[in-house]
Enzyme design. Structure first.
Site, PDB file in Angstrom:
ATOM      1  N   GLY A 199      -3.072  -0.172  67.013  1.00  0.00           N
ATOM      2  CA  GLY A 199      -1.791   0.177  66.428  1.00  0.00           C
ATOM      3  C   GLY A 199      -1.246  -0.974  65.603  1.00  0.00           C
ATOM      4  N   ASP A 204      10.513   6.728  66.523  1.00  0.00           N
ATOM      5  CA  ASP A 204       9.217   6.991  65.899  1.00  0.00           C
ATOM      6  C   ASP A 204       8.569   8.226  66.521  1.00  0.00           C
ATOM      7  OD1 ASP A 204       6.143   5.118  65.303  1.00  0.00           O
ATOM      8  OD2 ASP A 204       7.170   6.610  64.097  1.00  0.00           O
TER       9      ASP A 204
END
Length: 755
Positions: free
Chosen positions: A439, A555
């Protein structure tokens, strides 16, 4: 006595002549350097602007007529007989600005206008630099710039009041917008128009302006107490005084290879080399070779740099000998080697140093030291490792977390602090075959703890020391979350340079992979999609309304919804989440999120609210309904926003043309229509028009009853807990394309807002 006086007098005379000779040489050197800026017999100064060759003041002093500078009576340098030159450099020059305007009276009639049309560069060595931007200023205006090769850009500005325009140099649509121009632009013209002819804003802004100018020198001002760019006179004077136009220049239109074949008009002189221009319209410039400086366009313009005159410009230890373009180092008599400070230096040729005895002594001493300290090595290394880990533990907020745990603040007794050795062993020393995903904030590994539990271990890439207390507070808050649809945080490790987090392992990847057919299987029925949507909404409602301190995820996207072995949704990746104090409704923060899911109002204002999560959830629900990605491509390969595409399709009664075929086949039509209306409400541009996530969850639960889907039918899973701080098993959104079915393909030929 007379003899001594004569000798003293002769010595004084000799010193006088030596001083005169030194001053004469220095003056000659300075004169040469000054002369090398311009052609002999020409002037190099107009006002306070230095004009170096190939430019020149007056006829015969420039390389050609295109580089001729006119110096008028007020000693103001001009090109084209009317444009003031402010500065000339090796590749650029800055000139005075002009701008277009359009002014209205209170009834909306145009009372004055002047558009810019600049074509004086077409046959000149200049082109407009990409350092410029096309800028439009006003409160109800659209400006466009056009040029060669069908080039045309435009942008619009709007504002409802003077206070609507913020100070600080922002030029993003509120009173000001800007567009980049292509390289090599030789001419351009501007046009302007208005939607309501300034009738709504005339009291504080009666004119709109469009101009080209250097981007770094223009900072939009919108506060009346400082003078603002919405006022005619103030704007004109400020622009004229501070914002020039940057021009790039080059010799001719040939490349270096082509110019070298035509030596009769080749501009680069001795000790220089040719550099191709990057303006996009051809041409070249000249530069002095390494070890030379001066003007490369003049004979003897590039002169040798005497590196030996300044000790900081050479690496010689003793003797420096200057040569054309470089220098050599040497040693005085009686010394040998390269004479360099960073080399072998200078060593006496006949050294009496007892090298053999010294070497034997060093060898015997070294062996003795190895025997004496070998038993200390491992203990010292272990102590250092312990100290380093203690340092990192304190640096990463370990003492603060221990204090929270010891006082059981907020009920965090379940939080565990893992050691670095435990996690190293659990991941087989962070082996590559244990990597689950990568990520933006770190790498996630699959680990097996000593009690045989399988976990996901997130190892961060960087850590910001200023955010340590906030990091610990978020760990404490997230460990309190006890919700079956939130990925559980087991604990953390603070002994490494960057902290690691330990989560429950979720086996079936993320929702994005399943929606967009990146995993095999046909379990994703309409009922399962609807169940997952309800689980996500209920979880977000819990975070917003029922957690001890409200949490905004920030998010929400299908890649951050993980699925366990029973395909139950698990909300993950709280790395961008924000804690909202109970007495506040929003926070102003750096804009974070994922393209396609990001709340447009949050993007524009930086004000984060719970409604930002509602918008992102609406995009996820649209994905579940349509099977399309958040960023889609039409047949013309243009990027479209799924949110805009979905809302437009609902408004135009094209809903059933864009739905996933399986959803359309299995869903109840009334249920699908109401779900689509709910998505539309979640995707409203203004957050006041969106429902709360709690209202969304209640609406979804009501819609589930239309087909008898029970909220208790959750695959019989036990209670799961907690949360994570970063993106687990994320799939990079590098592939935006998605091939819709034939019905959707027809819809995508319409006009929707691009990303």
């Amino acid at each position: 006595m007379e003899l001594k006086q004569m000798i003293l007098l002769s010595y004084q005379i000799a010193c006088f002549y030596v001083c005169v000779l030194i001053l004469t040489l220095a003056t000659a050197q300075n004169t040469t350097k000054g002369a090398n800026v311009i052609k002999p017999g020409c002037t190099n100064q107009c006002g306070n602007v230095t004009v170096p060759y190939p430019f020149g003041i007056g006829s015969g002093c420039a390389f050609d007529s295109g580089f001729e500078i006119h110096c008028n009576n007020s000693e103001k340098p001009l090109i084209g007989n009317h444009l003031t030159v402010y500065d000339i450099s090796d590749a650029e020059l800055r000139i005075s600005n002009v701008f277009g305007w359009r002014c209205y009276n209170s009834t909306g009639a145009v009372i004055n206008e002047d558009m810019v049309s600049r074509n004086f560069l077409e046959s000149s060595p200049y082109s407009f630099s990409a350092l410029n931007r096309f800028i439009v200023v006003g409160c109800d205006d659209y400006g466009a710039i056009s040029g060669p090769n069908n080039f045309e850009y435009g942008c619009s500005v709007s504002c409802t009041s003077r206070e609507d325009v913020m100070k600080g140099g922002e030029c993003m649509g509120k009173g000001c917008c800007q567009k980049q121009i292509p390289k090599g632009l030789k001419y351009y013209s501007t046009t302007m128009s208005s939607t309501r002819n300034h009738t709504d804003v005339w009291s504080f802004n009666s004119c709109g302006y469009a101009f080209l100018g250097e981007a770094d020198r223009f900072h939009f001002q919108g506060l009346p107490d400082l003078g603002d760019d919405l006022t005619v006179d103030y704007f004109y004077e400020r622009l004229k005084a501070t914002v020039p136009i940057v021009l790039e220049w080059a010799i001719g239109n040939l490349s270096c290879v082509q110019a070298l074949e035509r030596l009769d008009d080749y501009a680069c002189r001795e000790n220089s080399h040719c550099v191709d221009s990057d303006t996009g319209v051809g041409g070249y410039r000249c530069s002095c070779n390494t070890g030379y400086h001066g003007n490369p366009y003049l004979n003897q313009g590039c002169q040798d740099i005497d590196e030996c005159a300044d000790p900081s410009t050479n690496s010689c230890e003793r003797i420096c000998i200057n040569i054309p373009g470089s220098y050599n180092c040497s040693c005085p008599d009686g010394y040998t080697d390269d004479g360099k400070k960073d080399g072998r230096s200078c060593i006496a040729a006949y050294s009496e140093f007892p090298w053999i005895k010294f070497s034997l002594g060093i060898g015997i001493g070294f062996i003795s030291l190895v025997v004496g300290i070998s038993w200390l090595y491992f203990s010292i290394k272990k102590r250092k490792l312990i100290k380093v880990r203690e340092k990192f533990f304190q640096q990463n907020g370990g003492l603060l977390l221990k204090h929270r745990i010891s006082t059981k603040e907020g009920g965090v007794e379940a939080t565990r602090i893992f050691t670095a050795e435990e996690l190293k062993k659990a991941t087989n020393n962070y082996a590559n075959d244990r990597i689950l995903g990568r990520g933006g904030n770190g790498i996630v590994y699959r680990g097996v703890l000593r009690d045989t539990r399988i976990v996901a271990i997130k190892k961060s890439r960087i850590v910001d020391e200023s955010q340590i207390e906030q990091f610990i507070n978020e760990v404490v808050i997230l460990t309190q979350i006890n919700h079956r649809n939130v990925v559980r945080l087991f604990g953390c490790c603070l002994e490494d340079e960057v902290p690691s987090l330990v989560y429950e392992y979720v086996s079936e990847g993320n929702l994005y992979e399943h929606i967009h057919n990146q995993r095999e299987g046909s379990w994703l029925t309409w009922q399962n999609r609807f169940r997952i949507a309800a689980e996500i909404a209920t979880t977000l409602a819990y975070l917003h309304s029922f957690a001890s301190i409200p949490i905004i995820h920030r998010d929400v996207k299908s890649a951050n919804i993980l699925l366990d072995n029973a395909y139950t949704a698990k909300v993950a990746d709280f790395g961008a989440s924000k804690l909202i104090p109970l007495d506040q409704t929003h926070v102003v923060t750096l804009v974070l999120g994922t393209s396609g899911y990001l709340d447009p109002e949050y993007f524009q204002t930086s004000e984060l609210t719970e409604k930002s999560d509602v918008y992102s959830f609406g995009v996820v629900l649209a994905e579940l309904l349509t099977g399309l990605k958040p960023i889609i491509r039409d047949r013309n390969d243009e990027q479209k926003n799924l949110a805009d595409y979905f809302v437009s399709s609902v408004n135009n009664n094209h809903l059933f043309q864009i739905l996933d075929r399986r959803v359309l086949r299995e869903g109840n039509l009334e249920q699908l229509q109401k779900t689509a209306e709910l998505v539309k409400n979640c995707l409203q541009l203004h957050r006041e028009d969106r429902p709360t996530i709690k209202e969304v969850a209640i609406e979804l639960e009501g819609l589930r009853k239309l087909t008898g889907i029970s909220s208790s039918n959750q695959h019989g899973l036990g209670e799961n807990n907690q949360d994570e701080l970063s993106d687990l098993y994320t799939v990079p959104m590098s592939s935006y394309g998605n091939t819709p079915n034939s019905d959707s393909a027809r819809i995508m030929h319409g006009r929707y807002s691009p990303i």
